[in-house]
Design an enzyme around this catalytic site. Sequence first.
Site, PDB file in Angstrom:
ATOM      1  N   GLN A  78       0.841  -1.203   0.000  1.00  0.00           N
ATOM      2  CA  GLN A  78       0.000   0.000   0.000  1.00  0.00           C
ATOM      3  C   GLN A  78       0.874   1.250   0.000  1.00  0.00           C
ATOM      4  O   GLN A  78       1.546   1.536   0.987  1.00  0.00           O
ATOM      5  CB  GLN A  78      -0.878  -0.011   1.259  1.00  0.00           C
ATOM      6  CG  GLN A  78      -1.735   1.217   1.440  1.00  0.00           C
ATOM      7  CD  GLN A  78      -2.385   1.244   2.820  1.00  0.00           C
ATOM      8  OE1 GLN A  78      -1.825   0.703   3.777  1.00  0.00           O
ATOM      9  NE2 GLN A  78      -3.546   1.850   2.916  1.00  0.00           N
ATOM     10  N   GLY A  79       0.830   1.996  -1.079  1.00  0.00           N
ATOM     11  CA  GLY A  79       1.622   3.227  -1.181  1.00  0.00           C
ATOM     12  C   GLY A  79       0.764   4.451  -0.918  1.00  0.00           C
ATOM     13  O   GLY A  79       0.363   5.160  -1.860  1.00  0.00           O
ATOM     14  N   TYR A  80       0.449   4.699   0.349  1.00  0.00           N
ATOM     15  CA  TYR A  80      -0.355   5.873   0.723  1.00  0.00           C
ATOM     16  C   TYR A  80       0.537   6.903   1.424  1.00  0.00           C
ATOM     17  O   TYR A  80       0.729   8.007   0.941  1.00  0.00           O
ATOM     18  CB  TYR A  80      -1.483   5.472   1.673  1.00  0.00           C
ATOM     19  CG  TYR A  80      -2.729   4.914   1.042  1.00  0.00           C
ATOM     20  CD1 TYR A  80      -2.707   4.308  -0.199  1.00  0.00           C
ATOM     21  CD2 TYR A  80      -3.952   4.974   1.713  1.00  0.00           C
ATOM     22  CE1 TYR A  80      -3.864   3.782  -0.762  1.00  0.00           C
ATOM     23  CE2 TYR A  80      -5.116   4.449   1.156  1.00  0.00           C
ATOM     24  CZ  TYR A  80      -5.056   3.850  -0.080  1.00  0.00           C
ATOM     25  OH  TYR A  80      -6.199   3.333  -0.622  1.00  0.00           O
ATOM     26  N   SER A  81       1.071   6.532   2.630  1.00  0.00           N
ATOM     27  CA  SER A  81       1.768   7.505   3.484  1.00  0.00           C
ATOM     28  C   SER A  81       3.033   8.038   2.827  1.00  0.00           C
ATOM     29  O   SER A  81       3.721   7.328   2.087  1.00  0.00           O
ATOM     30  CB  SER A  81       2.159   6.846   4.804  1.00  0.00           C
ATOM     31  OG  SER A  81       1.039   6.275   5.412  1.00  0.00           O
ATOM     32  N   SER A 106       4.535  -1.207   4.176  1.00  0.00           N
ATOM     33  CA  SER A 106       4.714  -2.569   4.703  1.00  0.00           C
ATOM     34  C   SER A 106       4.877  -3.561   3.547  1.00  0.00           C
ATOM     35  O   SER A 106       4.115  -3.535   2.582  1.00  0.00           O
ATOM     36  CB  SER A 106       3.501  -2.991   5.529  1.00  0.00           C
ATOM     37  OG  SER A 106       3.308  -2.097   6.591  1.00  0.00           O
ATOM     38  N   GLU A 134      -9.298  -1.687   5.022  1.00  0.00           N
ATOM     39  CA  GLU A 134      -8.108  -1.832   5.867  1.00  0.00           C
ATOM     40  C   GLU A 134      -8.503  -1.850   7.342  1.00  0.00           C
ATOM     41  O   GLU A 134      -8.023  -2.663   8.121  1.00  0.00           O
ATOM     42  CB  GLU A 134      -7.121  -0.680   5.613  1.00  0.00           C
ATOM     43  CG  GLU A 134      -5.874  -0.793   6.496  1.00  0.00           C
ATOM     44  CD  GLU A 134      -4.817   0.261   6.211  1.00  0.00           C
ATOM     45  OE1 GLU A 134      -5.176   1.358   5.747  1.00  0.00           O
ATOM     46  OE2 GLU A 134      -3.630  -0.014   6.465  1.00  0.00           O
TER      47      GLU A 134
HETATM   48  C1  LIG Z   1       3.290  -0.815  11.558  1.00  0.00           C
HETATM   49  C2  LIG Z   1       2.882   0.208  10.539  1.00  0.00           C
HETATM   50  C3  LIG Z   1       2.647  -0.186   9.235  1.00  0.00           C
HETATM   51  C4  LIG Z   1       2.292   0.769   8.281  1.00  0.00           C
HETATM   52  N1  LIG Z   1       2.085   0.352   6.981  1.00  0.00           N
HETATM   53  C5  LIG Z   1       1.766   1.257   6.049  1.00  0.00           C
HETATM   54  C6  LIG Z   1       1.617   0.856   4.677  1.00  0.00           C
HETATM   55  O1  LIG Z   1       1.772  -0.315   4.337  1.00  0.00           O
HETATM   56  N2  LIG Z   1       1.317   1.798   3.760  1.00  0.00           N
HETATM   57  C7  LIG Z   1       1.134   3.103   4.097  1.00  0.00           C
HETATM   58  O2  LIG Z   1       0.838   3.898   3.216  1.00  0.00           O
HETATM   59  N3  LIG Z   1       1.286   3.536   5.372  1.00  0.00           N
HETATM   60  C8  LIG Z   1       1.605   2.630   6.349  1.00  0.00           C
HETATM   61  N4  LIG Z   1       1.774   3.049   7.655  1.00  0.00           N
HETATM   62  C9  LIG Z   1       1.696   4.473   7.970  1.00  0.00           C
HETATM   63  C10 LIG Z   1       0.455   4.862   8.749  1.00  0.00           C
HETATM   64  O3  LIG Z   1      -0.675   4.894   7.945  1.00  0.00           O
HETATM   65  C11 LIG Z   1       0.745   6.232   9.388  1.00  0.00           C
HETATM   66  O4  LIG Z   1       1.803   6.064  10.311  1.00  0.00           O
HETATM   67  C12 LIG Z   1      -0.454   6.801  10.082  1.00  0.00           C
HETATM   68  O5  LIG Z   1      -1.460   7.127   9.185  1.00  0.00           O
HETATM   69  C13 LIG Z   1      -0.067   8.061  10.915  1.00  0.00           C
HETATM   70  O6  LIG Z   1       0.607   8.970  10.138  1.00  0.00           O
HETATM   71  P1  LIG Z   1       2.012   9.598  10.618  1.00  0.00           P
HETATM   72  O7  LIG Z   1       2.896   8.468  10.995  1.00  0.00           O
HETATM   73  O8  LIG Z   1       2.475  10.520   9.567  1.00  0.00           O
HETATM   74  O9  LIG Z   1       1.680  10.391  11.957  1.00  0.00           O
HETATM   75  P2  LIG Z   1       1.027  11.845  12.059  1.00  0.00           P
HETATM   76  O10 LIG Z   1      -0.131  11.941  11.134  1.00  0.00           O
HETATM   77  O11 LIG Z   1       2.116  12.849  11.922  1.00  0.00           O
HETATM   78  O12 LIG Z   1       0.476  11.829  13.533  1.00  0.00           O
HETATM   79  C14 LIG Z   1       1.297  12.121  14.684  1.00  0.00           C
HETATM   80  C15 LIG Z   1       0.406  12.132  15.920  1.00  0.00           C
HETATM   81  O13 LIG Z   1      -0.560  13.201  15.826  1.00  0.00           O
HETATM   82  C16 LIG Z   1      -1.889  12.695  15.960  1.00  0.00           C
HETATM   83  N5  LIG Z   1      -2.808  13.420  15.076  1.00  0.00           N
HETATM   84  C17 LIG Z   1      -2.586  13.761  13.780  1.00  0.00           C
HETATM   85  N6  LIG Z   1      -3.669  14.390  13.268  1.00  0.00           N
HETATM   86  C18 LIG Z   1      -4.595  14.440  14.267  1.00  0.00           C
HETATM   87  C19 LIG Z   1      -5.925  14.966  14.366  1.00  0.00           C
HETATM   88  N7  LIG Z   1      -6.514  15.560  13.332  1.00  0.00           N
HETATM   89  N8  LIG Z   1      -6.573  14.830  15.560  1.00  0.00           N
HETATM   90  C20 LIG Z   1      -5.983  14.206  16.621  1.00  0.00           C
HETATM   91  N9  LIG Z   1      -4.720  13.700  16.589  1.00  0.00           N
HETATM   92  C21 LIG Z   1      -4.050  13.813  15.431  1.00  0.00           C
HETATM   93  C22 LIG Z   1      -1.787  11.225  15.549  1.00  0.00           C
HETATM   94  O14 LIG Z   1      -2.824  10.451  16.131  1.00  0.00           O
HETATM   95  C23 LIG Z   1      -0.404  10.844  16.090  1.00  0.00           C
HETATM   96  O15 LIG Z   1      -0.476  10.520  17.449  1.00  0.00           O
HETATM   97  C24 LIG Z   1       2.147   2.132   8.633  1.00  0.00           C
HETATM   98  C25 LIG Z   1       2.385   2.518   9.959  1.00  0.00           C
HETATM   99  C26 LIG Z   1       2.746   1.577  10.893  1.00  0.00           C
HETATM  100  C27 LIG Z   1       3.005   2.036  12.301  1.00  0.00           C
END
Ligand SMILES: Cc1cc2nc3c(=O)[nH]c(=O)nc-3n(C[C@H](O)[C@H](O)[C@H](O)COP(=O)(O)OP(=O)(O)OC[C@H]3O[C@@H](n4cnc5c(N)ncnc54)[C@H](O)[C@@H]3O)c2cc1C
Length: 385
Positions: A116-119, A151, A234
Amino acid sequence: MDLSYSPAEIAFQKKVRAWLAKNVPKKQRNEAPLERGDPKRVGQAKAWRPKEYGGQGLDVMHQTIVNEEMVRAQAPSLIGMMGIQMVGPTLIAHGTEEQRRAYLPKILTAEEIWCQGYSEPGSGSDLASLRTRADLQGDTFVVNGQKVWTSGAQYADRMFCLVRTDPDAPKHRGISYLLIDMKTPGITVRPLVQMTGDAGFNEVFFEDVRVPKENLVGGLHNGWQVANATLFHERNMLASTMRTQQILQALLRVAKRHKRNGKPASADPVVRQRLADLAMRVETMKLEAYRGLTEALRKRPPGISASVAKLVTCELNHQLAGAALEILGSYGWLERKDPRVVDGAVWPIDFMFALGLIIGGGTAQIQKNIISERGLGMPRELRAS
Ligand SMILES: Cc1cc2nc3c(=O)[nH]c(=O)nc-3n(C[C@H](O)[C@H](O)[C@H](O)COP(=O)(O)OP(=O)(O)OC[C@H]3O[C@@H](n4cnc5c(N)ncnc54)[C@H](O)[C@@H]3O)c2cc1C
């Protein structure tokens, strides 16, 4: 809600149980999910895949029976869940007939693994701010940019990917959903080591990566709608109580085996109370999943149930591993290589990995936002921006 099976479903259950008894490799019973990132296990995980039960056109009730029997047989989780539970259902809803024919059969047989290429760096919770560009040149998109936390990208054959195709449009409206062959020139995958010590996810770089126009899903600039369909699936995948039930079974085995004051820890009243509390919560989530199943069978919209289940189940997995570590005391934290290691260090790894899944697929805070706004009707203004 009727929790009993029909005679035809009981017959199917017997067939599945017999197949699993014969086919689940003993060594792989109760194995940790592959997504933790050991590429050496990919071949092994593909080898036992129950092809007989893929693509039979059966309903969600039969899927539930398969899931339950897999828990009972302590079967390892299936490889390629992002294909089966995320991009597969999305292609059924939004893909073209050609796309469905090209990709779905190989998802079912695990011949092709998807990632999944989202983040992106800076675009996680605020996913719509993503910046990876795809410029349409004739019949080809040219992709440039970077994804992160991807992942399984190190062994995936294909990626479902969100790209910016109109940088001038409002952020949700300029995104498209592309299917990308991971062997295309210009793609670099760099594994990232997690606190578990494994490299389950990766950075993925795109440099002038050429993707045919027919790999677009759901129309140009319409990717946000398609992406949300995948995100819903998901959440459902991460909310699955299958793994939770297996962790609970393993925790109970630890409590019976490990001694406290000369007796099994499971005889200690404080431990028993903790186990009973966790067991009740696992059972509640299983029943909550049945409630979701009933709604699906009645063709009712799912509402926020996937967010509730994702939030609670992921936190529960973390608490179950935490309880095992407490029972094991300092032995619990020993590393894989230590001769006195317990259960191959599965517990500390589970504890750390489970923490990651509270973040992945939309963080706990984001799920709470969804539940409060869409479920409880609370105003958006109260939200941290
Ligand atoms: C084990 C694992 C596997 C993953 N696999 C994939 C994958 O295969 N493909 C992919 O695309 N991504 C993947 N991800 C990424 C995942 O989707 C992101 O980590 C997640 O969406 C959070 O984004 P971020 O890490 O940029 O944190 P941020 O968005 O920067 O968040 C930081 C903190 O701020 C809080 N926060 C942010 N916005 C708000 C809001 N509006 N209100 C309240 N709190 C808020 C969050 O809850 C968090 O605690 C994976 C992550 C993990 C940990």
